[in-house]
Design an enzyme around this catalytic site. Structure first.
Site, mmCIF file in Angstrom:
data_model
loop_
_atom_site.group_PDB
_atom_site.id
_atom_site.type_symbol
_atom_site.label_atom_id
_atom_site.label_comp_id
_atom_site.label_asym_id
_atom_site.label_seq_id
_atom_site.Cartn_x
_atom_site.Cartn_y
_atom_site.Cartn_z
ATOM 1 N N PHE A 22 0.901 -1.212 -0.032
ATOM 2 C CA PHE A 22 0.063 -0.007 0.002
ATOM 3 C C PHE A 22 0.907 1.214 0.024
ATOM 4 O O PHE A 22 1.936 1.309 0.612
ATOM 5 C CB PHE A 22 -0.806 -0.091 1.209
ATOM 6 C CG PHE A 22 -2.278 0.651 1.013
ATOM 7 C CD1 PHE A 22 -3.309 -0.091 0.525
ATOM 8 C CD2 PHE A 22 -2.454 2.038 1.348
ATOM 9 C CE1 PHE A 22 -4.433 0.368 0.724
ATOM 10 C CE2 PHE A 22 -3.623 2.565 1.157
ATOM 11 C CZ PHE A 22 -4.886 1.815 0.623
ATOM 12 N N PHE A 57 -2.018 -3.888 7.522
ATOM 13 C CA PHE A 57 -2.672 -4.548 8.282
ATOM 14 C C PHE A 57 -2.238 -6.034 8.331
ATOM 15 O O PHE A 57 -2.563 -6.833 9.324
ATOM 16 C CB PHE A 57 -4.385 -4.487 8.091
ATOM 17 C CG PHE A 57 -5.295 -5.115 9.010
ATOM 18 C CD1 PHE A 57 -5.309 -4.606 10.526
ATOM 19 C CD2 PHE A 57 -6.001 -6.378 8.757
ATOM 20 C CE1 PHE A 57 -6.342 -5.322 11.365
ATOM 21 C CE2 PHE A 57 -6.752 -7.108 9.660
ATOM 22 C CZ PHE A 57 -6.895 -6.637 10.887
ATOM 23 N N GLU A 58 -2.108 -6.428 7.294
ATOM 24 C CA GLU A 58 -1.477 -7.831 7.106
ATOM 25 C C GLU A 58 0.021 -8.000 7.381
ATOM 26 O O GLU A 58 0.304 -9.054 7.874
ATOM 27 C CB GLU A 58 -1.513 -8.218 5.412
ATOM 28 C CG GLU A 58 -3.038 -8.649 4.964
ATOM 29 C CD GLU A 58 -3.681 -7.185 4.730
ATOM 30 O OE1 GLU A 58 -3.388 -6.238 4.492
ATOM 31 O OE2 GLU A 58 -4.961 -7.377 5.151
ATOM 32 N N ILE A 82 -0.964 6.677 5.702
ATOM 33 C CA ILE A 82 -1.183 8.017 5.468
ATOM 34 C C ILE A 82 -2.531 8.245 5.986
ATOM 35 O O ILE A 82 -3.406 7.537 5.566
ATOM 36 C CB ILE A 82 -1.057 8.312 4.013
ATOM 37 C CG1 ILE A 82 0.540 8.067 3.453
ATOM 38 C CG2 ILE A 82 -1.233 9.887 3.835
ATOM 39 C CD1 ILE A 82 0.647 8.324 1.989
ATOM 40 N N THR A 86 -11.149 9.699 7.725
ATOM 41 C CA THR A 86 -11.718 8.891 8.676
ATOM 42 C C THR A 86 -10.904 8.535 9.736
ATOM 43 O O THR A 86 -9.574 8.448 9.744
ATOM 44 C CB THR A 86 -12.392 7.723 7.802
ATOM 45 O OG1 THR A 86 -11.471 6.990 7.488
ATOM 46 C CG2 THR A 86 -13.197 8.210 6.641
ATOM 47 N N HIS A 88 -10.136 5.347 10.127
ATOM 48 C CA HIS A 88 -9.330 4.193 9.412
ATOM 49 C C HIS A 88 -7.799 4.181 9.914
ATOM 50 O O HIS A 88 -7.406 3.235 10.531
ATOM 51 C CB HIS A 88 -9.377 4.479 8.239
ATOM 52 C CG HIS A 88 -9.315 2.856 7.257
ATOM 53 N ND1 HIS A 88 -10.044 1.833 7.718
ATOM 54 C CD2 HIS A 88 -8.316 2.477 6.610
ATOM 55 C CE1 HIS A 88 -9.666 0.849 6.975
ATOM 56 N NE2 HIS A 88 -8.497 1.370 6.211
ATOM 57 N N ARG A 127 10.336 11.006 4.684
ATOM 58 C CA ARG A 127 10.963 10.077 5.674
ATOM 59 C C ARG A 127 11.185 8.647 4.899
ATOM 60 O O ARG A 127 11.711 7.850 5.658
ATOM 61 C CB ARG A 127 9.821 9.754 6.766
ATOM 62 C CG ARG A 127 9.733 10.656 7.994
ATOM 63 C CD ARG A 127 8.507 10.694 8.388
ATOM 64 N NE ARG A 127 8.378 11.749 9.542
ATOM 65 C CZ ARG A 127 8.072 13.134 9.212
ATOM 66 N NH1 ARG A 127 7.992 13.534 7.838
ATOM 67 N NH2 ARG A 127 8.248 14.137 10.210
HETATM 68 N N1 INI Z 1 -2.631 0.075 4.176
HETATM 69 C C1 INI Z 1 -1.565 0.691 4.330
HETATM 70 O O1 INI Z 1 -0.322 0.060 4.215
HETATM 71 N N2 INI Z 1 -1.410 1.882 4.395
HETATM 72 C C2 INI Z 1 -2.635 2.910 4.388
HETATM 73 O O2 INI Z 1 -2.465 4.104 4.399
HETATM 74 C C3 INI Z 1 -3.876 2.190 4.506
HETATM 75 N N3 INI Z 1 -5.054 2.934 4.445
HETATM 76 O O3 INI Z 1 -4.933 4.204 4.343
HETATM 77 O O4 INI Z 1 -6.214 2.449 3.954
HETATM 78 C C4 INI Z 1 -3.860 0.872 4.343
HETATM 79 N N4 INI Z 1 -5.111 0.173 4.144
HETATM 80 C C5 INI Z 1 -5.170 -1.376 3.743
HETATM 81 C C6 INI Z 1 -5.187 -2.185 4.898
HETATM 82 O O5 INI Z 1 -3.901 -2.262 5.504
HETATM 83 C C7 INI Z 1 -5.378 -3.709 4.558
HETATM 84 O O6 INI Z 1 -4.615 -4.207 3.673
HETATM 85 C C8 INI Z 1 -7.068 -3.718 4.007
HETATM 86 O O7 INI Z 1 -7.689 -3.447 5.069
HETATM 87 C C9 INI Z 1 -7.259 -5.195 3.847
HETATM 88 O O8 INI Z 1 -7.094 -6.035 5.098
#
Ligand code: INI
Length: 156
Positions: A22, A57-58, A82, A86, A88, A127
């Protein structure tokens, strides 16, 4: 009095890098920074494994599996979160940070934290190899120092 501080010598350590795709244009710079640091410290290409995951998240789950497989001495977690409009970002940031700290403590595998949590794309770019250094580089140095500290002090 004994004082321990790890040396910066990476040769012989097996390293796993978990990278979130991401915000890839920033995260790839973190990977470049981490690899550059590892090679400069003596790591060999064959001793480094890179695991690319869809998002930050993974990262903790894959880091956990790598830790359980006991095939690496340490793990570098790289990603770019980033802030959006929201909450999130806050939920993700907290879970990733907490997850990685927990795995490191539970499994005794050093994990260095190279996940950027920034408000803007510009802050991320700064960064990841421009005016505020490279968090990937910093996290590689931190991991190698920690691995050597544990080894040299007899704690590993
Ligand atoms: N994942 C990131 O690594 N950076 C982000 O900024 C981000 N945003 O903003 O949504 C992000 N979302 C995806 C998340 O990590 C998962 O891959 C997704 O929710 C599926 O599980």
């Amino acid at each position: 009095m004994d004082t321990y501080q790890g040396t910066l010598q990476a040769e012989g350590f097996k390293i796993g890098i978990v990278l979130s795709r991401f915000n890839q244009f920033i995260s790839e710079r973190l990977l470049e920074g981490a690899l550059d640091a590892l090679y400069r410290l003596g790591a060999k290409k064959d001793d480094i494994s890179i695991f690319k995951v869809p998002g930050s998240f993974e990262i903790p789950l894959v880091a956990k599996k790598i830790a359980l497989a006991k095939k690496v001495d340490g793990i570098i977690a790289l990603g770019t979160l980033i802030r959006g409009d929201t909450p999130h970002f806050d939920f993700l940031g907290a879970e990733v940070t907490k997850g990685l700290a927990q795995i490191s403590m539970e499994d005794g595998v050093p994990i260095s934290y190279g996940v950027l949590t920034v408000d803007t794309i510009e802050q991320g770019i700064e960064r990841a190899g421009s005016k505020s250094g490279n968090k990937g580089t910093d996290s590689a140095f931190a991991l190698i120092e920690t691995l050597n500290l544990l080894r040299e002090s007899g704690l590993d």
